[in-house]
Design an enzyme around this catalytic site. Structure first.
Site, PDB file in Angstrom:
ATOM      1  N   GLU A 304       0.804  -1.220   0.000  1.00  0.00           N
ATOM      2  CA  GLU A 304       0.000   0.000   0.000  1.00  0.00           C
ATOM      3  C   GLU A 304       0.836   1.269   0.000  1.00  0.00           C
ATOM      4  O   GLU A 304       0.388   2.343  -0.384  1.00  0.00           O
ATOM      5  CB  GLU A 304      -0.966   0.016   1.197  1.00  0.00           C
ATOM      6  CG  GLU A 304      -0.302  -0.033   2.548  1.00  0.00           C
ATOM      7  CD  GLU A 304      -0.079  -1.464   3.030  1.00  0.00           C
ATOM      8  OE1 GLU A 304       0.169  -1.628   4.217  1.00  0.00           O
ATOM      9  OE2 GLU A 304      -0.145  -2.394   2.214  1.00  0.00           O
ATOM     10  N   ASP A 346      21.353  14.609 -31.643  1.00  0.00           N
ATOM     11  CA  ASP A 346      21.800  15.359 -32.806  1.00  0.00           C
ATOM     12  C   ASP A 346      23.307  15.517 -32.699  1.00  0.00           C
ATOM     13  O   ASP A 346      23.889  15.371 -31.624  1.00  0.00           O
ATOM     14  CB  ASP A 346      21.097  16.715 -32.852  1.00  0.00           C
ATOM     15  CG  ASP A 346      21.326  17.440 -34.168  1.00  0.00           C
ATOM     16  OD1 ASP A 346      21.869  16.813 -35.103  1.00  0.00           O
ATOM     17  OD2 ASP A 346      20.973  18.627 -34.261  1.00  0.00           O
ATOM     18  N   ASP A 554      15.908  20.004 -29.628  1.00  0.00           N
ATOM     19  CA  ASP A 554      15.642  21.374 -29.173  1.00  0.00           C
ATOM     20  C   ASP A 554      14.864  22.217 -30.179  1.00  0.00           C
ATOM     21  O   ASP A 554      14.676  23.411 -29.970  1.00  0.00           O
ATOM     22  CB  ASP A 554      16.951  22.087 -28.830  1.00  0.00           C
ATOM     23  CG  ASP A 554      17.913  22.143 -30.017  1.00  0.00           C
ATOM     24  OD1 ASP A 554      17.520  21.684 -31.115  1.00  0.00           O
ATOM     25  OD2 ASP A 554      19.030  22.636 -29.848  1.00  0.00           O
ATOM     26  N   ASN A 647       1.696  -4.179   9.277  1.00  0.00           N
ATOM     27  CA  ASN A 647       2.033  -3.694   7.936  1.00  0.00           C
ATOM     28  C   ASN A 647       2.419  -2.215   7.957  1.00  0.00           C
ATOM     29  O   ASN A 647       3.326  -1.787   7.241  1.00  0.00           O
ATOM     30  CB  ASN A 647       0.861  -3.907   6.987  1.00  0.00           C
ATOM     31  CG  ASN A 647       0.707  -5.365   6.577  1.00  0.00           C
ATOM     32  OD1 ASN A 647       1.696  -6.070   6.411  1.00  0.00           O
ATOM     33  ND2 ASN A 647      -0.518  -5.818   6.447  1.00  0.00           N
ATOM     34  N   ASP A 651       5.908  -0.666   6.754  1.00  0.00           N
ATOM     35  CA  ASP A 651       5.928   0.305   5.654  1.00  0.00           C
ATOM     36  C   ASP A 651       6.585   1.618   6.063  1.00  0.00           C
ATOM     37  O   ASP A 651       7.250   2.274   5.254  1.00  0.00           O
ATOM     38  CB  ASP A 651       4.509   0.568   5.155  1.00  0.00           C
ATOM     39  CG  ASP A 651       3.970  -0.591   4.325  1.00  0.00           C
ATOM     40  OD1 ASP A 651       4.798  -1.286   3.701  1.00  0.00           O
ATOM     41  OD2 ASP A 651       2.749  -0.801   4.295  1.00  0.00           O
TER      42      ASP A 651
END
Length: 799
Positions: A304, A346, A554, A647, A651
């Site tokens: 979560e 480029d 660009d 949990n 976490d």
């Protein structure tokens, strides 16, 4: 009809009109508009801006995240079952993750806006007084009754008459009324490497509208001559604006990898949560309690905190890049940096300095004549002129300038491809000095060659192009655009990181390959003479071949390719359409910056995957243990609130993961989201914890339900926290960063203390419990280390 097609059709129609017809069509005057007329047209047509409307779509896409949707659904179930503590916990997680992403992207947008504000410009506009004549039969009458004023380009409207000169940015799409040797650089629109000449010749456009000589387009630059022109299109009604309108969203799913991982975890949840509900309900008969347990398991099985961890990881990566002169506009771009395995660049300004230097010359007289030609001319100096001037010693410059005076000049044009000055020395001798293009073998290796001619001419005030006939070739000048000093080491670093370089340039192949050879990438893929459409096609082909493609551009001619790329990169000095399309803006156009970005992206990705695999495998093991306990025990193995608290503590400890160290092998090659790899990891590593959980169940079988709940709560939390230090690295010895050590130690201490507070139904465990706890936790860590060694040998990668 697309907006681009509509704009092109309108311009094609206007190209066939003579100046008088055009003025009547627009209801304007060659003397300009009055203030009242401009204000009325500004209200009707809007401001002359090419905007970006992606923000609402970005917000909607964030809210459509599968994890956010799942967590909101679980939150609703918790509310309906009156589990308010759990509902608040999950709701806070969702809110924090969304706020982190929105805040960081808002800060990046403000930085990008500051860049745009630095390049605000004005245009010189003819302004007609209220008593001035409105209609004229000839455009040359524009000077009658008109004055000029500087007007912000955002306030230009169709019908305005603008004055253009060398060095000006073309402020809108304009139709020429008068032109004097006008030369325009429109490479950012068309990809043409050389400037093009513009005239007032009236003719219907046969091909590409950009090839019309009578129009100057927003996004181009005047490099020579002067003109007056009437504005025919502004804002989204310009050719540039029409292109920009197609670039608000990429055609492909830029978050597909993350989404595949999300759905892998969601599928596990959708399968296992109903199983827990059925087993617990059938075993214990209390369906309300079983429902709460199933929802708690669903919350537990779902990482979560993943949106929060991902957002924190990305925000930290974006801040690290900001210190390295990289502005990240979209947080997902940090992960794209880490996954990129092909970078399209480029040549000019990226591999080279975008700075012409005089590499060699025939002799000193040739250089001195070239200096007189370059320094005494009154027009806009081109890069070749500046290179010649820089090549002459300052003392010699003073002597040459003291000895010669300008008499007349013959400006450059694209027919004869040269320019001349007529100079007079102190004795009154007149000398014509010409500098211009020649055909020369040296051009094949990327060297630009100009010739220098001289001719003594009779004294007079005005000279013609015909006076150049019979001039004597004195010698040659050899120019090069030198490679960036930083290019070679940066490219070596990118290759070592597994990033393939593809050069996509509008220049010729010989020049591109010469530069590649000079900086050590002779084996790089080169696409020369690439049009804007071809650039986009190249990116699309690379993506379809399975690559994660970055594109550095660009100009407007890069916009379509930027849109196709997985990672769109531009620079601070780029045109607005390129900056708006890009997800990353470099404040310094340097590949070293990109190499740093790749490393930062891979560190961020590695730490994100640590959390995903750590939490998903651990929670999967917990679910298997819940199922085993539901079958073996006459009571629930853990209360739903205890499972949620366990949990949550785990976490919270994982919030330190973004600051963890990353092993060298974890950033040595591109890494991608892979749902299949995550499923394999969960299925192999997850059940290992269940083996020791069942052993602990047996040891605690004689405990009361409350003591059993407490014992499994503490063991489950400690084993998850300690296994972080085993799983976080494929190495046997790799110490976590101090924030991770501190966070896991703090949550472990809190987990050991909670049973002595009486909170959440926990009770103090007996002394006989702790030897079993130590044995189980150590055994689990040893087994995971053994499996890790096997896994790395079998699948080569761990995280």
């Amino acid at each position: 009809m697309t907006r681009t097609t509509h704009v092109a059709a309108t311009l094609t129609e206007l190209s066939a009109m003579d100046a008088g017809a055009l003025i009547r069509h627009l209801g304007a005057s060659p003397a300009g508009l009055t203030t009242l007329e401009r204000n009325a047209r500004l209200a009707r047509h809007g401001r002359n801006e090419v905007g970006d409307d992606r923000r609402p779509r970005q917000a909607r896409r964030l809210l459509r995240s599968p994890f956010v949707g799942l967590l909101l659904g679980l939150d609703l179930v918790l509310l309906l079952t009156a589990n308010y503590a759990g509902a608040v916990t999950v709701g806070v997680m969702v809110l924090v993750s969304v706020l982190l992403r929105v805040t960081q992207e808002h800060r990046s947008d403000r930085a990008a806006k500051r860049l745009r504000d630095l390049v605000a410009t004005t245009a010189t506009v003819a302004k007609r007084g209220t008593g001035s004549p409105r209609r004229f039969t000839e455009p040359a009458a524009a000077a009658l009754g008109a004055v000029t004023a500087e007007v912000p380009v955002e306030e230009l409207v169709p019908g305005d008459v603008v004055h253009l000169k060398a060095g000006d940015l073309v402020p809108a799409d304009c139709r020429l009324l008068t032109a004097n040797s006008l030369v325009v650089e429109q490479a950012t629109l068309s990809g043409e490497s050389l400037p093009v000449r513009k005239t007032v010749t009236t003719d219907r456009i046969a091909g590409n509208v950009l090839d019309s000589p009578v129009f100057c387009f927003l996004g181009s630059t005047v490099v020579g001559g002067s003109a007056t022109a009437m504005v025919v299109g502004t804002g989204r009604s310009t050719y540039l604006g029409a292109i920009a309108s197609r670039l608000t969203e990429p055609d492909h799913d830029t978050d597909a990898g993350m989404r595949s991982v999300s759905w892998t975890l969601i599928r596990f949840t959708l399968v296992l949560a109903p199983i827990v509900l059925a087993v617990s309900g059938l075993t214990h008969g209390d369906w309300t309690e079983a429902t709460l347990l199933a929802v708690s398991v669903a919350v537990g099985l779902t990482p979560e905190m993943l949106p929060v961890i991902v957002a924190a990881n990305l925000a930290k990566g974006a801040n690290d890049l900001a210190r390295r002169q990289v502005i990240v506009k979209r947080l997902r771009a940090v992960h794209a940096f880490g996954q990129m395995d092909v970078l399209c660049v480029d040549k000019t300004g990226t591999l080279t300095d975008d700075r012409i230097v005089l590499a060699d010359h025939t002799d000193e007289p040739t250089l001195e004549l070239a200096y007189l030609n370059a320094t005494l001319s009154t027009g806009l100096r081109n890069p070749f002129d500046r290179a010649v001037i820089d090549a002459v010693e300052p003392d010699r410059r003073l002597l040459l300038e003291a000895g010669w005076r300008l008499v007349d000049e013959l400006p450059f044009d694209h027919e004869r491809r040269r320019m001349s000055v007529v100079v007079r020395d102190t004795e009154g001798r007149h000398l014509l000095v010409t500098k211009g293009a020649v055909d020369h073998d040296a051009a094949a290796d990327g060297t630009r060659v100009l010739g220098v001619w001289r001719k003594e001419v009779s004294a007079r005030e005005i000279y013609q192009v015909s006076d150049e006939d019979g001039a004597e070739l004195v010698g040659h000048l050899f120019f090069q655009d030198p490679p960036k000093e930083s290019a070679a080491p940066a490219l070596r670093q990118l290759r070592e990181l597994g990033v393939q370089i593809v050069v996509v340039t509008g220049d010729n192949e010989a020049v591109a390959r010469k530069v590649g050879h000079d900086i050590g990438i002779a084996d790089a893929t080169v696409h020369a003479r690439a049009t804007p459409a071809r650039k986009a096609e190249i990116v699309r082909e690379l993506r379809e071949a399975g690559h994660t493609v970055g594109f550095l551009g660009d100009g407007v001619n890069d916009a379509a390719a930027l849109r196709e790329a997985d990672l769109a990169i531009s620079v601070g000095g780029a045109l607005p359409v390129a900056r708006d399309t890009a997800e990353v803006i470099l404040l310094r156009k340097d590949l070293t910056v990109l190499a740093n970005g790749v490393l930062a992206g891979r560190r961020t990705f590695a730490n994100t995957m640590k959390y995903v695999k750590l939490t998903a495998s651990s929670n999967f093991g917990n679910v298997l243990s819940v199922l085993a306990a539901a079958v073996l025990l006459p009571f629930l193995p853990m209360l739903p609130v205890q499972l949620l608290v366990q949990n949550l503590l785990y976490d919270i400890a994982q919030l330190a993961i973004p600051w963890d160290r990353v092993d060298r092998e974890q950033v040595s090659s591109p890494r991608k989201w892979a749902g299949g790899d995550l499923a394999r990891f969960m299925l192999l590593v997850g059940p290992l914890s269940s083996v020791f959980d069942v052993a602990l169940f047996a040891a605690m079988s004689h405990y009361s339900p409350a003591t059993f709940h407490t014992g499994w709560f503490v063991e489950g939390l400690l084993s998850q926290l300690l296994i972080v230090h085993v799983i976080r690295t494929p190495r046997l010895r790799s110490r976590a960063a101090w924030p991770v050590l501190a966070a896991t130690a703090a949550m472990a201490a809190l987990g050991l203390l909670l049973p002595f507070t009486g909170l959440f139904g926990l009770v103090p465990p007996p002394a006989t419990y702790f030897p079993w706890l130590t044995t189980v936790v150590i055994g689990y860590c040893v087994l995971v280390q053994v499996v890790k060694s096997f896994y790395v040998r079998k699948f080569t990668a761990w995280l």
